[in-house]
Each structure stands twice: as structure tokens, then as C-alpha cells.
Design a protein around this motif. Structure first.
Motif, PDB file in Angstrom:
ATOM      1  N   VAL A   8      -0.048  -7.679  -4.301  1.00 12.66           N
ATOM      2  CA  VAL A   8       0.998  -7.852  -3.068  1.00 12.66           C
ATOM      3  C   VAL A   8       0.440  -7.233  -1.999  1.00 12.66           C
ATOM      4  N   GLY A   9      -0.330  -6.043  -2.201  1.00 11.69           N
ATOM      5  CA  GLY A   9      -0.866  -5.255  -0.865  1.00 11.69           C
ATOM      6  C   GLY A   9       0.022  -5.046   0.026  1.00 11.69           C
ATOM      7  N   GLY A  10       1.194  -4.206  -0.423  1.00 15.68           N
ATOM      8  CA  GLY A  10       2.251  -4.004   0.802  1.00 15.68           C
ATOM      9  C   GLY A  10       1.766  -2.989   2.008  1.00 15.68           C
ATOM     10  N   ASP A  11       0.817  -2.295   1.849  1.00 20.70           N
ATOM     11  CA  ASP A  11       0.396  -1.344   2.748  1.00 20.70           C
ATOM     12  C   ASP A  11      -0.257  -2.131   4.195  1.00 20.70           C
ATOM     13  N   LYS A  12       0.008  -1.744   5.290  1.00 21.92           N
ATOM     14  CA  LYS A  12      -1.150  -2.271   6.269  1.00 21.92           C
ATOM     15  C   LYS A  12      -2.537  -1.651   6.407  1.00 21.92           C
ATOM     16  N   LYS A  13      -2.865  -0.707   5.922  1.00 26.05           N
ATOM     17  CA  LYS A  13      -4.116  -0.384   5.657  1.00 26.05           C
ATOM     18  C   LYS A  13      -4.876  -1.405   5.093  1.00 26.05           C
ATOM     19  N   GLY A  14      -4.467  -1.471   3.689  1.00 29.31           N
ATOM     20  CA  GLY A  14      -5.073  -2.569   2.826  1.00 29.31           C
ATOM     21  C   GLY A  14      -5.235  -3.864   3.503  1.00 29.31           C
ATOM     22  N   SER A  68      -7.599  -3.118  -8.988  1.00 31.48           N
ATOM     23  CA  SER A  68      -6.822  -2.247  -9.004  1.00 31.48           C
ATOM     24  C   SER A  68      -5.414  -2.102  -8.642  1.00 31.48           C
ATOM     25  N   ALA A  69      -5.046  -3.204  -8.111  1.00 32.30           N
ATOM     26  CA  ALA A  69      -3.370  -3.206  -7.518  1.00 32.30           C
ATOM     27  C   ALA A  69      -2.455  -3.042  -8.557  1.00 32.30           C
ATOM     28  N   GLU A  70      -1.445  -2.390  -8.331  1.00 29.96           N
ATOM     29  CA  GLU A  70      -0.407  -2.257  -9.273  1.00 29.96           C
ATOM     30  C   GLU A  70       0.676  -3.374  -9.390  1.00 29.96           C
ATOM     31  N   ALA A  71       1.188  -3.898 -10.269  1.00 31.88           N
ATOM     32  CA  ALA A  71       2.345  -4.934 -10.159  1.00 31.88           C
ATOM     33  C   ALA A  71       3.417  -4.497  -9.574  1.00 31.88           C
ATOM     34  N   ASP A  72       3.947  -4.993  -8.238  1.00 31.97           N
ATOM     35  CA  ASP A  72       4.875  -4.537  -7.603  1.00 31.97           C
ATOM     36  C   ASP A  72       5.796  -5.955  -7.230  1.00 31.97           C
ATOM     37  N   PRO A  77       7.213  -7.898  -1.292  1.00 30.61           N
ATOM     38  CA  PRO A  77       8.004  -7.271  -0.126  1.00 30.61           C
ATOM     39  C   PRO A  77       8.734  -8.715   0.575  1.00 30.61           C
ATOM     40  N   SER A  78       9.818  -8.308   1.280  1.00 31.82           N
ATOM     41  CA  SER A  78      10.473  -9.272   1.882  1.00 31.82           C
ATOM     42  C   SER A  78      10.016  -9.711   3.377  1.00 31.82           C
ATOM     43  N   SER A  79       9.368  -8.764   3.882  1.00 29.55           N
ATOM     44  CA  SER A  79       8.543  -8.916   5.179  1.00 29.55           C
ATOM     45  C   SER A  79       7.167  -8.607   5.068  1.00 29.55           C
ATOM     46  N   PRO A  80       6.315  -9.350   5.833  1.00 35.12           N
ATOM     47  CA  PRO A  80       4.734  -8.929   5.806  1.00 35.12           C
ATOM     48  C   PRO A  80       4.590  -7.571   6.622  1.00 35.12           C
ATOM     49  N   PRO A  81       3.436  -6.908   5.978  1.00 33.05           N
ATOM     50  CA  PRO A  81       3.397  -5.443   6.582  1.00 33.05           C
ATOM     51  C   PRO A  81       2.956  -5.206   7.824  1.00 33.05           C
TER      52      PRO A  81
END
Lengths: 320, 384
Positions: B195-201, B235-239, B242-246
Motif C-alpha cells: 500500500v506504501g502509505g508513506d509520502k516519501k516512498g 519488502s513492503a509489509e502487509a497493511d 489507507p482511506s486517503s492517499p498520502p
């Protein structure tokens, strides 16, 4: 000669303010004052099928088919199916033939009324032939009388009509193709069923919930899924098709019928494929459905020990 | 077809106050029999629900199963059933709140008490709540029962954010396509579900340059990026999604401005890449791309145009309102519904007067009320 002809044509055209010196091929398109203001509402876009000789026509032979999981709708695997199975051009008349054929075949045809010979009662002459002032009358079962027999009433009969098998089979795949084109054919993994939460099953098993609560839970659970997927009532309902009866899914759709219906493969008709907003079918059921309805693609004639068996039923491109 | 027996004895229908699954519930919606304290057995037959364990088993069609894998599963099934004891782990924590001590009222035929006199009027009887809307109350429905799909429930519709996410999906799909065959299945699955929730990624991946390769197909400009993106994806962990894009609209707009249009024009033909793109798009934006649309998508530009297209309006009135057509015409008025005679009276300010005068004469304001149509009208219309 030709010059004279062109000259006289030019004179004639001058009155119409058209130039004859330009041939049709080079003449620029002159926008008509009236017609260029708006386009015709029914105007079709320019077809893109025109091509030159050096570009050979390579028609589409296969189409991709994504297999989803239910209820998450995660795309799990990808298959490639023949266009003759899932991408047939639409012929409404053929679909109409199939639906009418099915409707005729489904008619019960048990309407029946009694004739004068079947109505109960004595066939004794009701009144004498002459002298009563009334009309002549034989028995009281006469169709003219109230309580009498029906003269030309319905009799039980078979309403079924005939349709060539190849046409009917084509209609099946055409209905599927129509759904495919519109993005309304969702193929799921085998074993399509409604997975109920473990804690609910535990409670139901322990007898903690009565039937009203059980049904209420499943109704809400199913409604949430249908609304979340955009498959519910406001999106035209959904038909689920499985190979056999799946208790959770079928009971879930019974209690949650506003959002759709669930059918076993044997109960499905062409008309069912054309109803509701979308068709959700498990992979093996689709394969079986197409396998049973491809007589127009197969040949019965054996040549050199082989006969044409039609295109393969799906080829896996990406496995789950 | 395997089914678990769900036959319950009448004893099991009785409430068991020591059941560990029972959450403390308010004593509402309980049924009490006014004449007898004996609880009745369930009058309706219990449902036969199937457990999740069973439903995940691959079932094959009786006539169509030709693959050996399915047959193996079918052969194994009886063993599985034998091993599977019909017991649920009752220690599972449940967030469902259900009514305690449900005592169903006996129907009048079942009552044996000779002193029982059925009430003839509703007055004076105690009112008890039903269970029809039990689960509709927020405090009864467990939060874990909310539907969660593969993508976010709310689709991303903001055009610039959508463009950034589309580009990200394309980069990731190209990378996954390259490594999917050689890498382990788990790594590919993790990459596809990231899902890559962080903005940096997100910014790192969206910044990877996309170009048209030698044969015109879409590819990454720098070969090194393949490895880098794959490392972060696999290597992304299952998560949870998120309800809104980062990324905010403003940030997305800035990012989009730095790109040229070349990446949108490269060719996108490989059906496998398109499948990965569609899967990533669904995971990141919530848009499901149908197979038939995938056929028509040949460039990233057409893909983005498809995603960015607003849903088809359901009513003609919505179309007119959206396009703003007819509004410039001085002699045309536009109404989203039929203009009724009442509307016409309201427009000229006569409706209040009509209403007042009708009420003064005790005549119905709308409809005919108790006054039926004239007999002559019925004759004229063939109603006798």
C-alpha cells in the motif's frame, strides 16, 4: 471535346457559384453554412476499419480475463480466452430468439377449461323443442348458458418452439460477450461463497442467536459487501452463478434479495445472463457454461482421425 | 456437497449465561411471556451456515472437473472433513453485541395454561422491542465486520493525485513484470499488495522516469531503478489500505508539473503488464478496470483518461447541469423535474391564494378528497 464539356459545365455551375475546374478529389471541403453549425445527433464517428493494403488486417483473437477473489475483489490471476467465446459481436436478434425460445419452453401450458362434454350433469333435453316460447335448447351444458361448457377454451398443450442448437449456443456466448464488453462479467475463483466471520459462526453454532438475529446479521453483512463493491440495488443488483448450491451465499442472497440473486449453473438461462446489473460467476462454472454451448464452433466431421474442437477453453497467463 | 449439521436441540436455544463469547449487553429487546416463564424452542428451522474453513476449500463441478488438481482436492475432502471437528474456537474474541436471554413468546396454540385469557385490545399490554433492527445499531455491530475490499472504499477522483498514482502504478507494474518470474511467489504477492502509505516512498517511485523504449513500449529510463523499486516493493509489509492517499492535491499538482507528456504516449501492449497495472491501480486508487477496457488501453494516457472520466450521469438533468447547456438561451427555462400545475401557480404567486380559498370552502387542496368524479365523467369514460 473535354475542354468544351468542362467549359459548358463551368457556365452551368457559375449560376450555382460552384467551380468546375476542380475535380472532386482536389476540391476542398466547403463547409455548408447551415449544416456546419451543428453535427447530426445520430452521426456515427468515422470508422477506423479503413486501412491500406500494406497493413494486413490482424483481428483480435484472444481477450484477457481477470479472475478475482470474492469478496475482496482482488485480481488473482489472468487468463486468455478466445474472442469466439467472450468477445462476439452483439446480435440482438439472436438474443431475442434465444429468450423467446426459452420463454416458450418454460410455459407451463396447463390452462384448461371444460367443454360441454366435460361439464358435469345430465344430458337430458333441458326443455321441449316447441311450445315454451323459448329458443331451442338441447342440454344444460350448452355453451350458451351460464354454467355451461366453454366452446373454444384453452386446452393443455406444449407451447415450446424450436431453435437451432448452434444458434442457441451462439446466443449463450453472445450474452456473455455482451456482459464482458460492458465490464459486467466478473469471474471469481472457484468455490465462490460468502465467508461469514468466525465469531458469528461460533455464536450461531452455540445457539446464542435466534433465526431473526442470524438472518439480520447475514443481511447486514451481505449488504455491506454489496454496497462496498458497488453491486447493490442502486447499481442494478447482481446475479451470482455457482456450480452447485453454496449454503452461505444462497441463503445470504435469499435474505438480502434486494441486492441480487444466486443461481446454480443448471438453473441459468440466457435471459438470466441478460438480467440484473452484473454477472458474478466462478471460473469453473464459466468454463462449463462455455463448454456446453459451443456446438457452432465444433465440427462432427472427422478428417484424418481428428475433428475441429473449437478454440481452447481459456489459457492461464498469470497463475494465482 | 458437504454441510455441517446445525441441528440444535431446544436446550441449546436456552440462554447460557456463562458463555465466554457473550459480550455484556443491555437487557433490551427481550421477550417475556406474560403467562409462562418457560422458554419455547425455536419454531423456525435453523439455518445451515458453512464455516470459512470449508468455503476456502476448492470445490469442483461434478461434471466439468478435468484438472488433476481439482480431483486431488475432491479426493482429499472426506479426510479434511473427518479431521475437522465441528467445534468452533469459542475463545475467539467477538466484537458483536447480541441480546441476552432471548425468550420467545409462545403462540396462543402452544399455551397450555387453563387460566390464560387472550387480550382483546392492545391497551394495557406491555410493549417489547423486536430484533429486526438489532444489527443496525452502531453499538451492536462490531467494527471488524465492516467491509474492506482490495482497494480503498472511496475512489480517488482528484485528477492530479490520480495522475501521480497512475504513474506510480505503471512504474511498479513494469518492475513487478520484470521480477515476477524469477522472484519468490511471496515477494511478488507482497509487491502487488503493497500500500506504501508513506509520502516519501510514493514520491520516490513517482519520480522514476518513464520513457518509450526502442520498440516504443513503456519502460523505465534508468535500469538501476528496477532494482531499487523492487527492493522497496517486495519488502513492503502487509497493511490495511489507507482511506486517503498520502499526498495532497497541491503536492500532486507540483509534482505533475515537473513531468513532460512523453510517458503518456508510450505504448502499453503486454496484457500481463496491463494486468499488474490494473491490480496496482485498484489497490492504490480503488478504481476497478474491467477487462474489456484493458483491451482498449494502449498507452498510459488512455489509462489515465479512463480513470479520470467522471461517472456517467444517471439523469438527463444532471447532464444539462454539468455541461451548462441551454442556460444562455433567454427563452428556455430548465427544470430538473416535471413542471406541475402547482408549480405553474407558484411561479405566478397564485398558489397561496388558491390554497386559502379552497380551505375556506373546505375543499381538498390537492386531489379530489372525498368528492368523487361526476357520474357523467364515468359514463364518458366507459366506467359504470
Amino acid at each position: 471535346m473535354a475542354g468544351k464539356g468542362v467549359k459548358s459545365l463551368g457556365e452551368a455551375m457559375r449560376g450555382l457559384s460552384l467551380a468546375s475546374s476542380q475535380t472532386c478529389r482536389t476540391m476542398p471541403l466547403r463547409p455548408s453554412l447551415l449544416l456546419s453549425v451543428r453535427s447530426m445527433a445520430t452521426e456515427a464517428p468515422m470508422a477506423s476499419i479503413t486501412r491500406s493494403v500494406d497493413q494486413p488486417w490482424q483481428p483480435l483473437t484472444t481477450v484477457p480475463l481477470t479472475i478475482y477473489s470474492f469478496p475482496s475483489l482482488e485480481p488473482c490471476s489472468l487468463e486468455s480466452w478466445s474472442t469466439k467465446h467472450l468477445h462476439l459481436p452483439l446480435r440482438r436478434d439472436i438474443l431475442h430468439l434465444a429468450v423467446v425460445y426459452e420463454g416458450d419452453k418454460t410455459r407451463q401450458g396447463t390452462a384448461s377449461s371444460k367443454t360441454r362434454w366435460e361439464v358435469h350433469g345430465s344430458h337430458h333435453k333441458a326443455r321441449r323443442q316447441k311450445g315454451t316460447g323459448h329458443s331451442r335448447l338441447g342440454t344444460k351444458q350448452s355453451p350458451m348458458l351460464r354454467g355451461g361448457g366453454k366452446a373454444h377454451g384453452p386446452r393443455p398443450r406444449d407451447f415450446s418452439t424450436e431453435l437451432n442448437r448452434k444458434v442457441y449456443d451462439l446466443a449463450w456466448r453472445m450474452a456473455l460477450s455482451y456482459r464482458y464488453r460492458r465490464g459486467e462479467l466478473i469471474v471469481t475463483e472457484n468455490g465462490l461463497d460468502l465467508p461469514l466471520p468466525d465469531d458469528f459462526l461460533g455464536l450461531a453454532e452455540a445457539g446464542e442467536l435466534n433465526r431473526e438475529l442470524e438472518d439480520g446479521f447475514v443481511r447486514k453483512y451481505m449488504s455491506q459487501i454489496m454496497t462496498g463493491l458497488g453491486w447493490g440495488k442502486e447499481h442494478g443488483r447482481t446475479t451470482f452463478i455457482t456450480g452447485d448450491r453454496r449454503p452461505n451465499l444462497f441463503t445470504g442472497m435469499e435474505v438480502c434479495g434486494v441486492h441480487g440473486r444466486a443461481l446454480e449453473l443448471d438453473d441459468v438461462d440466457v435471459k438470466d445472463l441478460l438480467e440484473t446489473g452484473r454477472i458474478v460467476i466462478e471460473r469453473d462454472a464459466l468454463k462449463e457454461m462455455i463448454k456446453m454451448h459451443q456446438s457452432d464452433l465444433q465440427s462432427k466431421i472427422v478428417i484424418n482421425g481428428q475433428r475441429v474442437m473449437g478454440p481452447p477453453l481459456g489459457k492461464v497467463l498469470i497463475d494465482a | 456437497m458437504r454441510r455441517l449439521g446445525r441441528l440444535r436441540s431446544s436446550a441449546s436455544a436456552l440462554s447460557n449465561s456463562t458463555h465466554p463469547l457473550r459480550a455484556p449487553a443491555p437487557a433490551v429487546a427481550t421477550f417475556y411471556s406474560s403467562q409462562t416463564e418457560q422458554p419455547s424452542p425455536h419454531t423456525s428451522a435453523p439455518r445451515a451456515w458453512q464455516s470459512r474453513f470449508q468455503t476456502t476449500q476448492r470445490r469442483c463441478l461434478s461434471s466439468s472437473s478435468s484438472s488433476s488438481a481439482n480431483n486431488t482436492t475432491a479426493d482429499l475432502e472426506p479426510t479434511v472433513e473427518e479431521d475437522y471437528v465441528e467445534e468452533y474456537d469459542t475463545s475467539t474474541e467477538s466484537d458483536l453485541v447480541y441480546p441476552r436471554e432471548v425468550v420467545e413468546v409462545l403462540s396462543p396454540e402452544e399455551i397450555t395454561d387453563p387460566d390464560y385469557v387472550p387480550a382483546e385490545t392492545v391497551e394495557g399490554l406491555e410493549e417489547v422491542g423486536g430484533l429486526a433492527d438489532w444489527w443496525d445499531q452502531e453499538e451492536h455491530w462490531g467494527p471488524s465486520k465492516q467491509y474492506a475490499g482490495f482497494g480503498p472504499l472511496e475512489k480517488v477522483t482528484e485528477p492530479t493525485v490520480l495522475e501521480v498514482l497512475t504513474r506510480r502504478a505503471l512504474v511498479e507494474a513494469l518492475v513487478i513484470k520484470r521480477f515476477a518470474e524469477t522472484a519468490e511467489k511471496e515477494a511478488t504477492a507482497a509487491a502487488l499488495k503493497a500500500v506504501g502509505g508513506d509520502k516519501k516512498g510514493l514520491l520516490n517511485i513517482a519520480a522514476v522516469e518513464l520513457v518509450a523504449g526502442e520498440d516504443g513500449t513503456l519502460t523505465l529510463k534508468d535500469e538501476k531503478n528496477f532494482e531499487g523499486v523492487w527492493a522497496s516493493l517486495s519488502s513492503a509489509e502487509a497493511d490495511a489500505v489507507p482511506s486517503s492517499p498520502p499526498i495532497s492535491t497541491e503536492e500532486a499538482r507540483k509534482l505533475v508539473k515537473t513531468w513532460d507528456n512523453e510517458w503518456k504516449l508510450a505504448a502499453l501492449r503486454d496484457p500481463i503488464v496491463k494486468f499488474y497495472v490494473a491490480k496496482r491501480i485498484q489497490r492504490l486508487t480503488g478504481h476497478v478496470v474491467p477487462d474489456a477496457k484493458l483491451l482498449d488501453i494502449n498507452t498510459p494516457g488512455t489509462l489515465y483518461a479512463l480513470l479520470n472520466k467522471p461517472p456517467k450521469p444517471k439523469k438527463l438533468a444532471e447532464v444539462v447541469q454539468q455541461t451548462g447547456a441551454l442556460q444562455d438561451l433567454p427563452n428556455v427555462a430548465f427544470y430538473p423535474r416535471r413542471v406541475t400545475p402547482v408549480d405553474k401557480e407558484q411561479m405566478v404567486g397564485r398558489w397561496k391564494v388558491i390554497q386559502r380559498e379552497l380551505q375556506k370552502r373546505e375543499l381538498p387542496v390537492t386531489g379530489t378528497g372525498k368528492h368523487s368524479k361526476t357520474v357523467e365523467w364515468k359514463w364518458a369514460h366507459g366506467e359504470h
